[in-house]
Write a protein that holds these residues in place. Structure first.
Motif, PDB file in Angstrom:
ATOM      1  N   TYR A   1      -8.746  -9.778  -2.250  1.00  0.00           N
ATOM      2  CA  TYR A   1      -9.200  -8.976  -1.108  1.00  0.00           C
ATOM      3  C   TYR A   1     -10.548  -8.364  -1.405  1.00  0.00           C
ATOM      4  O   TYR A   1     -10.817  -7.969  -2.544  1.00  0.00           O
ATOM      5  CB  TYR A   1      -8.225  -7.828  -0.810  1.00  0.00           C
ATOM      6  N   GLU A   2     -11.372  -8.241  -0.363  1.00  0.00           N
ATOM      7  CA  GLU A   2     -12.650  -7.550  -0.519  1.00  0.00           C
ATOM      8  C   GLU A   2     -12.420  -6.062  -0.272  1.00  0.00           C
ATOM      9  O   GLU A   2     -11.561  -5.679   0.528  1.00  0.00           O
ATOM     10  CB  GLU A   2     -13.676  -8.087   0.477  1.00  0.00           C
ATOM     11  N   MET A   3     -13.196  -5.210  -0.984  1.00  0.00           N
ATOM     12  CA  MET A   3     -13.038  -3.757  -0.825  1.00  0.00           C
ATOM     13  C   MET A   3     -14.395  -3.070  -0.835  1.00  0.00           C
ATOM     14  O   MET A   3     -15.405  -3.660  -1.220  1.00  0.00           O
ATOM     15  CB  MET A   3     -12.183  -3.188  -1.966  1.00  0.00           C
TER      16      MET A   3
ATOM     17  N   THR B   1      -0.231  -0.043  -6.249  1.00  0.00           N
ATOM     18  CA  THR B   1      -0.736   0.785  -5.147  1.00  0.00           C
ATOM     19  C   THR B   1      -0.444   0.136  -3.798  1.00  0.00           C
ATOM     20  O   THR B   1      -0.177  -1.068  -3.726  1.00  0.00           O
ATOM     21  CB  THR B   1      -2.253   1.051  -5.333  1.00  0.00           C
ATOM     22  N   ASP B   2      -0.518   0.955  -2.729  1.00  0.00           N
ATOM     23  CA  ASP B   2      -0.369   0.395  -1.358  1.00  0.00           C
ATOM     24  C   ASP B   2      -1.751   0.094  -0.799  1.00  0.00           C
ATOM     25  O   ASP B   2      -2.607   0.981  -0.749  1.00  0.00           O
ATOM     26  CB  ASP B   2       0.328   1.412  -0.451  1.00  0.00           C
ATOM     27  N   LEU B   3      -1.944  -1.164  -0.420  1.00  0.00           N
ATOM     28  CA  LEU B   3      -3.228  -1.548   0.190  1.00  0.00           C
ATOM     29  C   LEU B   3      -3.006  -1.864   1.674  1.00  0.00           C
ATOM     30  O   LEU B   3      -2.030  -2.511   2.041  1.00  0.00           O
ATOM     31  CB  LEU B   3      -3.808  -2.787  -0.497  1.00  0.00           C
ATOM     32  N   LYS B   4      -3.941  -1.342   2.472  1.00  0.00           N
ATOM     33  CA  LYS B   4      -3.901  -1.644   3.908  1.00  0.00           C
ATOM     34  C   LYS B   4      -4.893  -2.791   4.115  1.00  0.00           C
ATOM     35  O   LYS B   4      -6.092  -2.625   3.882  1.00  0.00           O
ATOM     36  CB  LYS B   4      -4.321  -0.402   4.696  1.00  0.00           C
ATOM     37  N   ILE B   5      -4.370  -3.954   4.566  1.00  0.00           N
ATOM     38  CA  ILE B   5      -5.211  -5.148   4.657  1.00  0.00           C
ATOM     39  C   ILE B   5      -5.383  -5.559   6.115  1.00  0.00           C
ATOM     40  O   ILE B   5      -4.404  -5.710   6.855  1.00  0.00           O
ATOM     41  CB  ILE B   5      -4.578  -6.302   3.852  1.00  0.00           C
ATOM     42  N   ASP B   6      -6.629  -5.714   6.559  1.00  0.00           N
ATOM     43  CA  ASP B   6      -6.852  -6.115   7.959  1.00  0.00           C
ATOM     44  C   ASP B   6      -6.874  -7.641   8.082  1.00  0.00           C
ATOM     45  O   ASP B   6      -6.755  -8.366   7.091  1.00  0.00           O
ATOM     46  CB  ASP B   6      -8.115  -5.444   8.519  1.00  0.00           C
ATOM     47  N   ALA B   7      -7.011  -8.102   9.328  1.00  0.00           N
ATOM     48  CA  ALA B   7      -6.913  -9.538   9.620  1.00  0.00           C
ATOM     49  C   ALA B   7      -7.987 -10.341   8.897  1.00  0.00           C
ATOM     50  O   ALA B   7      -7.787 -11.521   8.595  1.00  0.00           O
ATOM     51  CB  ALA B   7      -7.005  -9.766  11.121  1.00  0.00           C
TER      52      ALA B   7
ATOM     53  N   GLY C   1      -8.994  -9.822   5.871  1.00  0.00           N
ATOM     54  CA  GLY C   1      -8.736  -9.831   4.425  1.00  0.00           C
ATOM     55  C   GLY C   1      -9.446  -8.709   3.689  1.00  0.00           C
ATOM     56  O   GLY C   1      -9.576  -8.735   2.471  1.00  0.00           O
ATOM     57  N   PHE C   2      -9.887  -7.682   4.420  1.00  0.00           N
ATOM     58  CA  PHE C   2     -10.545  -6.533   3.817  1.00  0.00           C
ATOM     59  C   PHE C   2      -9.494  -5.458   3.544  1.00  0.00           C
ATOM     60  O   PHE C   2      -8.676  -5.153   4.408  1.00  0.00           O
ATOM     61  CB  PHE C   2     -11.625  -6.000   4.765  1.00  0.00           C
ATOM     62  N   ALA C   3      -9.498  -4.913   2.287  1.00  0.00           N
ATOM     63  CA  ALA C   3      -8.444  -3.972   1.895  1.00  0.00           C
ATOM     64  C   ALA C   3      -8.963  -2.557   1.717  1.00  0.00           C
ATOM     65  O   ALA C   3     -10.111  -2.348   1.326  1.00  0.00           O
ATOM     66  CB  ALA C   3      -7.773  -4.452   0.625  1.00  0.00           C
ATOM     67  N   GLU C   4      -8.062  -1.587   2.057  1.00  0.00           N
ATOM     68  CA  GLU C   4      -8.351  -0.163   1.833  1.00  0.00           C
ATOM     69  C   GLU C   4      -7.144   0.418   1.127  1.00  0.00           C
ATOM     70  O   GLU C   4      -6.023  -0.050   1.345  1.00  0.00           O
ATOM     71  CB  GLU C   4      -8.459   0.547   3.188  1.00  0.00           C
TER      72      GLU C   4
END
Ligand SMILES: [Zn+2]
Ligand SMILES: [Zn+2]
Length: 374
Positions: A343-345, A359-365, A367-370
């Motif tokens: 994932y890109e961050m 950790t919990d990552l929030k990943i958008d459509a 493929g970008f993670a927060e």
């Protein structure tokens, strides 16, 4: 202008009508007979004159004596009297006390009949309300189909939304990598052309060229079209019998036009167009622009990114900088089955993470993670 037709309308021939006795059911009594020959009942508000089947004209001599005005009804006994009588022949009451004539009676009787029928109809409608059930059923099934369609549509939309909505995954951080790039630019001379000369360009030459096309009228052409129109062909006599309201019918003859379709040709001038080129001056010039000629790249598989340091020539400069930071992480997809993804961050969050950390990552459509903060 005095016209023959009108004369005929004014002096139409008379035909003696018939009436039915409402009291004894005697039918087809000659209208001149104001009382029923069987029971003696006089013509009253129930009397309606009608035409005989075979037309027989009243003699001119007799017709001249017959009033053309409707009968009046005696307000006391209800019987009908000729216009030329001033006293009711049945009871002796005067014409001045009369309130209605034949036509006024008929109008009121028709109105009564109409109202009665309306009442009957609404009653029938009320009792037959259960009849249009089939239609209702059809409507219902249509509604059902529409609802089903809407439902499917909603599911599809919801599915698409949930696919695009960010997903939260509990991951283990495995690895880091990064990439940093800097564009290297150089002034390059470009040969270009345009309808205007840019300020910092060096003109080479100009040329007269077609810029656009314009529609112009070339010439006119005669176009002949066949059209139809309605015209009067001839006149025909239309015979009608008018109820005079006194037992007699007057024959009226009216001349009515009979139409036919006539074809004719119409010639008009219609314009024929052609495309006319519009010329303009085109400028051919040379222009110097900073142009990307190379990209310096630095990358690594750690958490210590550094910018590349390109060696620039005298006519070069650095251009756009770009940076990307990635994590490789593993998460449990199904029971016991794991999946690893990259994932890109953002740099600030990426820098905080540690290898082996959960950790919990929030990943958008995309493929970008927060890092999930909820
Ligand atoms: Zn009678
Ligand atoms: Zn009377």
């Amino acid at each position: 202008m005095y016209n023959r037709q009108e004369r005929r309308i004014k002096y139409g021939k008379l035909i003696e009508g018939l009436w039915d006795c409402p009291f004894c059911d005697n039918k087809r009594i000659k209208a001149g007979q104001k009382t029923c020959p069987l029971c003696g009942h006089p013509q009253d508000e129930n009397t309606k004159f009608y035409m005989p089947d075979a037309i027989e004209y009243v003699s001119e001599e007799k017709a001249a004596k017959i009033s053309r005005n409707p009968d009046w009804q005696c307000s006391f006994c209800g019987s009908l009297n000729s216009d030329d009588l001033n006293i009711c022949k049945n009871c002796g009451a005067t014409k001045e006390d009369s309130e209605r004539n034949y036509f006024e009676i008929r109008k009121q009787e028709e109105e009564k009949k109409r109202k009665k029928e309306e009442k009957k109809e609404t009653h029938q409608k009320n009792t037959a309300k259960s009849a249009p059930k089939k239609k209702e059923k059809k409507k219902k099934s249509l509604m059902k189909r529409a609802l089903l369609f809407l439902g499917i549509f909603a599911v599809i939309i919801f599915g698409m939304m949930s696919c695009l909505a960010p997903k939260v995954k509990n991951v283990t951080i495995d690895d880091f990598d990064w990439e940093r790039t800097i564009d290297i630019e150089e002034i390059i001379t470009h040969s270009e052309s345009d309808w205007q000369l840019p300020d910092d360009a060096r003109l080479q030459y100009t040329k007269n060229e077609i810029k656009s096309y314009e529609q112009v009228i070339d010439h006119y052409e005669k176009v002949t079209e066949t059209k139809t129109r309605r015209v009067i062909d001839h006149y025909e006599d239309e015979v009608s019998h008018v109820d005079l309201g006194n037992g007699y019918f007057e024959e009226k003859t009216k001349s009515v036009p009979v139409y036919k379709d006539e074809t004719y040709t119409e010639t008009t001038d219609k314009p024929v167009y052609r495309q006319e080129p519009v010329y303009a001056t085109k400028y051919y010039y040379e222009i110097d622009r900073w142009t990307v000629v190379d990209t310096a790249k630095n990358s690594g598989r750690d958490q210590n990114p550094a910018w590349p340091e390109p060696k620039l020539k005298d006519n070069q400069r650095t251009g756009t900088k770009d940076e990307h930071y990635f994590v490789t992480a593993t998460y449990e997809k199904k029971e016991g089955k794991t999946e690893t993804e990259r994932y890109e961050m953002d740099f600030s969050e990426w820098k905080k993470l540690k290898k082996g950390e959960k950790t919990d990552l929030k990943i958008d459509a995309a493929g970008f993670a927060e890092i999930n903060k909820e």
